[in-house]
Design a protein around this motif. Structure first.
Motif, PDB file in Angstrom:
ATOM      1  N   SER A 188       0.838  -1.211   0.000  1.00 48.11           N
ATOM      2  CA  SER A 188       0.000   0.000   0.000  1.00 48.11           C
ATOM      3  C   SER A 188       0.865   1.250   0.000  1.00 48.11           C
ATOM      4  O   SER A 188       0.516   2.267  -0.613  1.00 48.11           O
ATOM      5  N   ARG A 189       2.015   1.197   0.676  1.00 50.53           N
ATOM      6  CA  ARG A 189       2.929   2.336   0.693  1.00 50.53           C
ATOM      7  C   ARG A 189       3.567   2.528  -0.678  1.00 50.53           C
ATOM      8  O   ARG A 189       3.737   3.663  -1.139  1.00 50.53           O
ATOM      9  N   LEU A 190       3.913   1.434  -1.341  1.00 52.86           N
ATOM     10  CA  LEU A 190       4.528   1.527  -2.665  1.00 52.86           C
ATOM     11  C   LEU A 190       3.530   2.017  -3.707  1.00 52.86           C
ATOM     12  O   LEU A 190       3.904   2.714  -4.657  1.00 52.86           O
ATOM     13  N   MET A 191       2.251   1.677  -3.519  1.00 53.80           N
ATOM     14  CA  MET A 191       1.233   2.093  -4.489  1.00 53.80           C
ATOM     15  C   MET A 191       0.873   3.569  -4.374  1.00 53.80           C
ATOM     16  O   MET A 191       0.117   4.085  -5.199  1.00 53.80           O
ATOM     17  N   ASP A 192       1.416   4.256  -3.365  1.00 55.01           N
ATOM     18  CA  ASP A 192       1.234   5.705  -3.291  1.00 55.01           C
ATOM     19  C   ASP A 192       1.965   6.412  -4.430  1.00 55.01           C
ATOM     20  O   ASP A 192       1.643   7.556  -4.770  1.00 55.01           O
ATOM     21  N   ILE A 193       2.956   5.728  -5.018  1.00 52.63           N
ATOM     22  CA  ILE A 193       3.680   6.283  -6.162  1.00 52.63           C
ATOM     23  C   ILE A 193       2.780   6.162  -7.381  1.00 52.63           C
ATOM     24  O   ILE A 193       2.328   5.068  -7.733  1.00 52.63           O
ATOM     25  N   ARG A 194       2.502   7.274  -8.030  1.00 52.94           N
ATOM     26  CA  ARG A 194       1.634   7.265  -9.211  1.00 52.94           C
ATOM     27  C   ARG A 194       2.296   6.448 -10.317  1.00 52.94           C
ATOM     28  O   ARG A 194       3.439   6.691 -10.678  1.00 52.94           O
ATOM     29  N   GLY A 195       1.561   5.483 -10.847  1.00 54.61           N
ATOM     30  CA  GLY A 195       2.102   4.605 -11.880  1.00 54.61           C
ATOM     31  C   GLY A 195       2.461   3.228 -11.364  1.00 54.61           C
ATOM     32  O   GLY A 195       2.698   2.317 -12.157  1.00 54.61           O
ATOM     33  N   VAL A 196       2.511   3.077 -10.044  1.00 54.53           N
ATOM     34  CA  VAL A 196       2.796   1.782  -9.423  1.00 54.53           C
ATOM     35  C   VAL A 196       1.481   1.205  -8.910  1.00 54.53           C
ATOM     36  O   VAL A 196       0.900   1.709  -7.958  1.00 54.53           O
ATOM     37  N   GLY A 197       0.999   0.161  -9.569  1.00 51.80           N
ATOM     38  CA  GLY A 197      -0.250  -0.469  -9.177  1.00 51.80           C
ATOM     39  C   GLY A 197      -0.027  -1.709  -8.338  1.00 51.80           C
ATOM     40  O   GLY A 197       1.111  -2.030  -7.962  1.00 51.80           O
ATOM     41  N   PRO A 198      -1.096  -2.449  -8.037  1.00 51.36           N
ATOM     42  CA  PRO A 198      -0.975  -3.649  -7.195  1.00 51.36           C
ATOM     43  C   PRO A 198      -0.012  -4.687  -7.758  1.00 51.36           C
ATOM     44  O   PRO A 198       0.746  -5.298  -7.001  1.00 51.36           O
ATOM     45  N   ILE A 199      -0.038  -4.895  -9.077  1.00 44.38           N
ATOM     46  CA  ILE A 199       0.813  -5.932  -9.673  1.00 44.38           C
ATOM     47  C   ILE A 199       2.283  -5.562  -9.555  1.00 44.38           C
ATOM     48  O   ILE A 199       3.119  -6.384  -9.156  1.00 44.38           O
ATOM     49  N   THR A 200       2.626  -4.312  -9.874  1.00 45.56           N
ATOM     50  CA  THR A 200       4.028  -3.874  -9.772  1.00 45.56           C
ATOM     51  C   THR A 200       4.508  -3.906  -8.333  1.00 45.56           C
ATOM     52  O   THR A 200       5.614  -4.384  -8.042  1.00 45.56           O
ATOM     53  N   ALA A 201       3.692  -3.388  -7.407  1.00 42.35           N
ATOM     54  CA  ALA A 201       4.085  -3.353  -5.998  1.00 42.35           C
ATOM     55  C   ALA A 201       4.265  -4.763  -5.445  1.00 42.35           C
ATOM     56  O   ALA A 201       5.258  -5.057  -4.760  1.00 42.35           O
ATOM     57  N   LEU A 202       3.313  -5.647  -5.727  1.00 41.37           N
ATOM     58  CA  LEU A 202       3.388  -7.017  -5.201  1.00 41.37           C
ATOM     59  C   LEU A 202       4.567  -7.774  -5.799  1.00 41.37           C
ATOM     60  O   LEU A 202       5.300  -8.467  -5.080  1.00 41.37           O
ATOM     61  N   THR A 203       4.774  -7.630  -7.105  1.00 44.59           N
ATOM     62  CA  THR A 203       5.890  -8.318  -7.741  1.00 44.59           C
ATOM     63  C   THR A 203       7.222  -7.836  -7.185  1.00 44.59           C
ATOM     64  O   THR A 203       8.138  -8.634  -6.947  1.00 44.59           O
ATOM     65  N   PHE A 204       7.340  -6.534  -6.944  1.00 44.77           N
ATOM     66  CA  PHE A 204       8.583  -5.984  -6.381  1.00 44.77           C
ATOM     67  C   PHE A 204       8.860  -6.591  -5.009  1.00 44.77           C
ATOM     68  O   PHE A 204       9.986  -7.026  -4.720  1.00 44.77           O
ATOM     69  N   VAL A 205       7.847  -6.647  -4.164  1.00 44.58           N
ATOM     70  CA  VAL A 205       8.024  -7.186  -2.810  1.00 44.58           C
ATOM     71  C   VAL A 205       8.379  -8.669  -2.848  1.00 44.58           C
ATOM     72  O   VAL A 205       9.253  -9.134  -2.110  1.00 44.58           O
ATOM     73  N   LEU A 206       7.732  -9.424  -3.738  1.00 44.96           N
ATOM     74  CA  LEU A 206       7.968 -10.866  -3.792  1.00 44.96           C
ATOM     75  C   LEU A 206       9.321 -11.208  -4.400  1.00 44.96           C
ATOM     76  O   LEU A 206       9.965 -12.175  -3.981  1.00 44.96           O
ATOM     77  N   VAL A 207       9.763 -10.428  -5.381  1.00 47.46           N
ATOM     78  CA  VAL A 207      11.059 -10.697  -6.007  1.00 47.46           C
ATOM     79  C   VAL A 207      12.203 -10.295  -5.083  1.00 47.46           C
ATOM     80  O   VAL A 207      13.168 -11.048  -4.907  1.00 47.46           O
ATOM     81  N   ILE A 208      12.118  -9.125  -4.469  1.00 48.47           N
ATOM     82  CA  ILE A 208      13.173  -8.681  -3.554  1.00 48.47           C
ATOM     83  C   ILE A 208      13.167  -9.540  -2.287  1.00 48.47           C
ATOM     84  O   ILE A 208      14.215  -9.884  -1.748  1.00 48.47           O
ATOM     85  N   ASP A 209      11.976  -9.877  -1.806  1.00 42.53           N
ATOM     86  CA  ASP A 209      11.764 -10.833  -0.717  1.00 42.53           C
ATOM     87  C   ASP A 209      12.154 -10.292   0.659  1.00 42.53           C
ATOM     88  O   ASP A 209      11.352 -10.305   1.588  1.00 42.53           O
ATOM     89  N   ASN A 210      13.386  -9.795   0.795  1.00 43.45           N
ATOM     90  CA  ASN A 210      13.875  -9.345   2.095  1.00 43.45           C
ATOM     91  C   ASN A 210      14.438  -7.937   1.965  1.00 43.45           C
ATOM     92  O   ASN A 210      15.396  -7.723   1.215  1.00 43.45           O
ATOM     93  N   PRO A 211      13.876  -6.956   2.675  1.00 36.02           N
ATOM     94  CA  PRO A 211      14.357  -5.571   2.531  1.00 36.02           C
ATOM     95  C   PRO A 211      15.770  -5.347   3.052  1.00 36.02           C
ATOM     96  O   PRO A 211      16.355  -4.288   2.816  1.00 36.02           O
ATOM     97  N   GLU A 212      16.326  -6.332   3.743  1.00 37.68           N
ATOM     98  CA  GLU A 212      17.678  -6.176   4.297  1.00 37.68           C
ATOM     99  C   GLU A 212      18.724  -6.930   3.491  1.00 37.68           C
ATOM    100  O   GLU A 212      19.877  -7.022   3.916  1.00 37.68           O
ATOM    101  N   ARG A 213      18.356  -7.455   2.339  1.00 39.61           N
ATOM    102  CA  ARG A 213      19.286  -8.311   1.602  1.00 39.61           C
ATOM    103  C   ARG A 213      20.368  -7.521   0.881  1.00 39.61           C
ATOM    104  O   ARG A 213      21.401  -8.078   0.500  1.00 39.61           O
TER     105      ARG A 213
END
Length: 325
Positions: A188-213
Motif C-alpha cells: 500500500s505504501r509503494l502504491m502511493d507512487i503514481r504509476g505503481v499499481g498492485p501488480i508492480t508493488a506485489l511483484t517488487f516485494v515478492l522478487v526482492i523478498d527481504n528488505p535487508e538483503r
C-alpha cells in the motif's frame, strides 16, 4: 570421484541426502531449483544455486552436457563458492503468490493475441474496427458486426467466446492479487507512487523478498538488470546497454511504470521532473534513456520506502531545494 544420475523425485533426493548427510550441494538455477533447494535445506544441507549465465565455463563450453556441467559446478563449489554467483530463492509462499501474477500476465498475453487475430481476420475482409478497450472488445465487436456482417460474426464468435473467458480469468486473478496485497502491507505504501499499481508493488516485494538483503538501495537496479554493462580495460571504458540481468518481468513492470510517469497522464513529482529533464537533452535515444533512468530511480525509491518504512512524498527533492534556497 563417484558419479550417478538421479530423478527429480523427493524420495530419490531423500535417499541421496541419507547417503551423504550434511553434504554441500551445488545446482544450476532452473524450474526445479526452488523446491529442490528448499527440500535439501530442510534435510540439513547447505545448498548453492548457481547462475549459469555468469559461468563462462558452462555456457561457452563447446562440448556442453549435463554431466560436464555437474562436474564444473562441483569443482567450483569446492574451490570458491562465490565463483558460482549464487542465487537465493524465496520461500514457497512467496513463490506461489508470484506465480499467480505470472499466470495473470500469461492470460493477458493470450487475450492480446486473440484480439489481434480477430482484427487481422476482419481487416482481410475489409472490415476495420475502432480501438476498443480490451475488456469490452468482444461486446463492442458483436455490436459492430450484428446485422450487415452477421455471417462474419458467426465465424469469429468462437474467438470472441475465448476473449470473454480470458476476461473472466483475468478478473479473478485481479481479485486474488488485491487480496494478496493485503497480506503484504508494504504494497500500500509503494502504491502511493503514481504509476505503481498492485501488480508492480506485489511483484517488487515478492522478487526482492527481504528488505535487508542489499547493503545499499543502489544495488537494487543492478540486481534487476537496469544498470549498464561495463567493459573497461586500460584507457577504454565502453558505454554499453543495460545488463538485463535478474527478473525480466519485474524489469518490464518498472519500465512500464516509468513510461506512465513520463507520459501525458503522469502527475508532477520528482521522478517526472528528472525524467523530462533527461529527455529534453536531445539525441536519438534520449527518451528511451530517460525511461530506463527513471525505472532505475523508481526501483531505488521503492526499496528505500520499504526498508526505511517511509511515506512517499512526490516532491521531496523539490521541497528540499526550496528550503535550501
Amino acid at each position: 570421484i563417484y558419479e550417478r544420475s538421479i530423478t527429480n523425485h523427493r524420495e530419490s533426493l531423500r535417499r541421496l541426502s541419507t547417503k551423504y548427510p550434511g553434504a554441500l550441494i551445488a545446482m544450476e538455477v532452473g524450474s526445479h531449483s526452488p523446491w529442490i533447494s528448499r527440500f535439501f535445506i530442510s534435510l540439513g544441507h547447505e545448498v548453492i544455486v548457481a547462475n549459469p549465465r555468469k559461468l563462462r565455463a558452462i555456457y561457452a563450453n563447446t562440448r556442453k552436457s549435463d554431466r560436464k556441467d555437474a562436474c564444473i559446478l562441483a569443482r567450483l563449489a569446492r574451490v570458491d563458492r562465490e565463483l558460482l554467483h549464487p542465487i537465493e530463492h524465496g520461500g514457497e509462499e512467496a513463490q506461489r503468490d508470484l506465480l499467480q501474477v505470472k499466470l495473470r500476465d500469461n492470460l493477458v498475453s493470450q487475450r492480446v493475441s486473440v484480439i489481434n487475430s480477430v482484427r487481422m481476420t476482419l481487416k482481410s475482409l475489409g472490415i476495420r474496427l475502432p480501438k476498443y478497450c480490451t475488456t469490452a472488445f468482444a461486446r463492442r465487436c458483436r455490436e459492430q458486426l450484428a446485422g450487415e456482417h452477421a455471417g462474419v460474426l458467426a465465424m469469429i464468435e468462437p474467438s470472441l467466446d475465448v476473449i470473454d473467458s480470458l476476461n473472466c480469468g483475468i478478473a479473478r486473478f485481479d481479485k486474488t492479487i488485491l487480496e494478496t496485497c493485503a497480506r503484504y502491507s508494504v504494497t500500500s505504501r509503494l502504491m502511493d507512487i503514481r504509476g505503481v499499481g498492485p501488480i508492480t508493488a506485489l511483484t517488487f516485494v515478492l522478487v526482492i523478498d527481504n528488505p535487508e538483503r542489499f547493503t545499499s538501495a543502489r544495488n537494487v537496479p543492478a540486481y534487476l538488470g537496469l544498470v549498464p554493462r561495463r567493459d573497461q580495460s586500460g584507457d577504454v571504458d565502453k558505454q554499453l546497454r543495460i545488463s538485463k540481468a535478474g527478473n525480466a518481468y519485474l524489469r518490464r513492470l518498472l519500465v512500464s511504470a516509468a513510461q506512465y510517469l513520463l507520459g501525458p497522464f503522469g502527475t508532477d513529482c520528482d521522478l517526472r521532473r528528472q525524467g523530462l529533464r533527461l529527455a529534453s537533452m536531445g539525441g536519438a535515444r534520449a527518451k528511451k534513456k530517460a525511461v530506463v533512468a527513471i525505472a532505475r530511480k523508481l526501483a531505488v525509491l521503492m526499496y528505500t520506502l520499504w526498508q526505511r518504512e517511509l511515506e512517499y512524498d512526490p516532491l521531496h527533492l523539490a521541497n528540499q531545494l526550496d528550503e535550501a534556497a
